[in-house]
Design an enzyme around this catalytic site. Structure first.
Site, mmCIF file in Angstrom:
data_model
loop_
_atom_site.group_PDB
_atom_site.id
_atom_site.type_symbol
_atom_site.label_atom_id
_atom_site.label_comp_id
_atom_site.label_asym_id
_atom_site.label_seq_id
_atom_site.Cartn_x
_atom_site.Cartn_y
_atom_site.Cartn_z
ATOM 1 N N HIS A 64 36.507 35.857 42.824
ATOM 2 C CA HIS A 64 37.532 35.796 41.770
ATOM 3 C C HIS A 64 38.906 36.133 42.349
ATOM 4 O O HIS A 64 39.884 35.391 42.156
ATOM 5 C CB HIS A 64 37.176 36.769 40.645
ATOM 6 C CG HIS A 64 38.181 36.805 39.533
ATOM 7 N ND1 HIS A 64 38.039 36.071 38.382
ATOM 8 C CD2 HIS A 64 39.359 37.482 39.403
ATOM 9 C CE1 HIS A 64 39.079 36.289 37.596
ATOM 10 N NE2 HIS A 64 39.893 37.153 38.194
ATOM 11 N N GLU A 65 38.988 37.251 43.042
ATOM 12 C CA GLU A 65 40.280 37.674 43.593
ATOM 13 C C GLU A 65 40.737 36.755 44.721
ATOM 14 O O GLU A 65 41.934 36.545 44.902
ATOM 15 C CB GLU A 65 40.191 39.120 44.090
ATOM 16 C CG GLU A 65 39.811 40.137 43.017
ATOM 17 C CD GLU A 65 40.735 40.125 41.800
ATOM 18 O OE1 GLU A 65 41.903 39.699 41.934
ATOM 19 O OE2 GLU A 65 40.290 40.523 40.718
ATOM 20 N N HIS A 99 42.786 33.943 43.244
ATOM 21 C CA HIS A 99 44.183 34.350 43.047
ATOM 22 C C HIS A 99 44.929 34.362 44.385
ATOM 23 O O HIS A 99 46.054 33.853 44.500
ATOM 24 C CB HIS A 99 44.249 35.759 42.449
ATOM 25 C CG HIS A 99 43.743 35.863 41.043
ATOM 26 N ND1 HIS A 99 44.113 35.004 40.045
ATOM 27 C CD2 HIS A 99 42.902 36.783 40.467
ATOM 28 C CE1 HIS A 99 43.521 35.361 38.913
ATOM 29 N NE2 HIS A 99 42.778 36.430 39.152
#
Length: 367
Positions: free
Chosen positions: A19-20, A23
């Site tokens: 997920h990170e 980003h």
């Protein structure tokens, strides 16, 4: 309970990292300066700096993570306006908050998108390596006083279509019925070589899976007891596995949205929502079965986390996207006060959701 911790951290660590990373990669593509990439919150356990000045860290509390951009005030990506005003022109060119709104939206959306891509990759890999087990849609029993009994199902029936859509395996029946509570369905069955049409309306029921986890779904009342020789294994090539992985992800996403909507509208039991304690137990249960089951759980949790992050709640990615959508329509961002109030409300909602999930977990573990 201690035996559940390693598989729990393994599953959660993969999901958070991907997920990170979503980003992070899109932010780098947009030339945004990044101060930190953190797995977990709180005190740093280990860390190092890369060549571009980003601090990569693993923190004590493993229940999340964050990418901190230059100019962030905290891990929730609330801007530090004093820091922004004091930046040099060079620093402003790499500031997240001074990028065009479409770039900020792309960076924020990349986290949930990465979760969905992870799920597709896991499912596709499993289908490619081990295939997909399937069982014929044969009825081996009918529950008394059930919608199936009222509709006239009989042991020996083979379901070949539902509402005109072909049924290839029993899982097709389960998935159609589970999301069709209260809907009249038309079943085409093969009964001793004769085609028979039956009409049944699944009931909404609170059920439990093999591990005792509660869930709400449509209930028909047919049984499909099988022996090992009844199980077939569907094999895939690389493209077919990728397509099947995307289809599996799309189905679970759709079903998860239906559950969330059902709980919000009070049509389904809120006991389905769980938090870290339940995830830890289920991770341990899946690890006891094998890595395939554990990775399957990781895929499903990745989808859930991607969807939850897209909820339009400030503090979550969906809240940031909501603000950017308003900014795009207005031509200017919301006032600082409006954003601050939004983040405070969002924090309250997130804390309330965490409390509710933990309360459900305690009830689940003590029941």
């Amino acid at each position: 309970m201690a035996a559940y911790i390693p598989p729990f951290l393994f599953v959660l660590g993969i999901i958070i990292f991907i997920h990170e990373l979503g980003h992070f990669l899109v932010a780098r593509w947009c030339n945004v300066a990044i101060d930190a990439f953190s797995l977990g919150f709180g005190p740093e356990l280990i860390g190092w700096n890369d060549s571009r000045g980003t601090r990569w860290r693993v923190a004590l509390i493993p229940l999340g993570g964050y990418v901190k951009f230059a100019g962030d005030d905290n891990a929730a990506s609330m801007p530090d306006h004093d820091a922004l005003e004091s930046m040099s022109e060079e620093e402003k060119r790499t500031s997240f908050y001074l990028k065009p709104v479409w770039q900020r939206a792309a960076i924020v959306a990349a986290g949930p998108a990465a979760n969905f891509l992870l799920a597709i990759f896991i499912f596709a890999s499993a289908f490619l390596i081990v295939g997909r087990p399937t069982v014929d849609a044969a009825v081996t029993g009918v529950r008394p006083d059930s919608p199936a009994a009222a509709a006239g199902f009989q042991p020996g029936d083979v379901i070949v279509a539902i509402d005109g859509s072909k049924v290839n395996a029993f899982i097709d029946v389960l998935r159609t019925v589970s999301s069709a509570a209260g809907q009249d369905l038309t079943f085409t069955v093969d009964r001793g070589g004769q085609e028979v049409t039956l009409h049944a309306t699944p009931e909404q029921r609170d059920l439990k899976d093999d591990f005792g986890t509660p869930y709400s779904a449509g209930f028909l009342g047919i049984e499909n007891r099988t022996s090992p020789e009844d199980v077939h294994r569907q094999t895939f090539g690389p493209i077919g596995a990728l397509v099947a992985g995307a289809q599996e992800t799309a189905y679970i996403t759709k079903r998860t949205v239906e559950v969330i909507a059902g709980v919000i509208t009070l049509e389904q039991s809120p006991k389905q929502f769980g938090g870290p304690l339940r995830v830890a137990k289920i991770s341990g249960d899946m690890a006891s079965i094998g890595f395939t089951a554990l990775f399957g759980l990781a895929a499903m949790l990745s989808i859930s986390i991607g969807l939850i992050n897209l909820l339009p709640i400030p503090m979550l990615d969906g809240g940031h996207l909501l603000f950017y959508g308003i900014e795009a329509l207005r031509g200017r961002p919301l006032s600082l006060r409006a954003q601050d109030v939004g983040f405070r409300i969002g924090l309250g909602l997130v804390l309330l959701l965490m409390f509710f999930a933990t309360f459900n977990d305690l009830l689940f573990l003590t029941s």
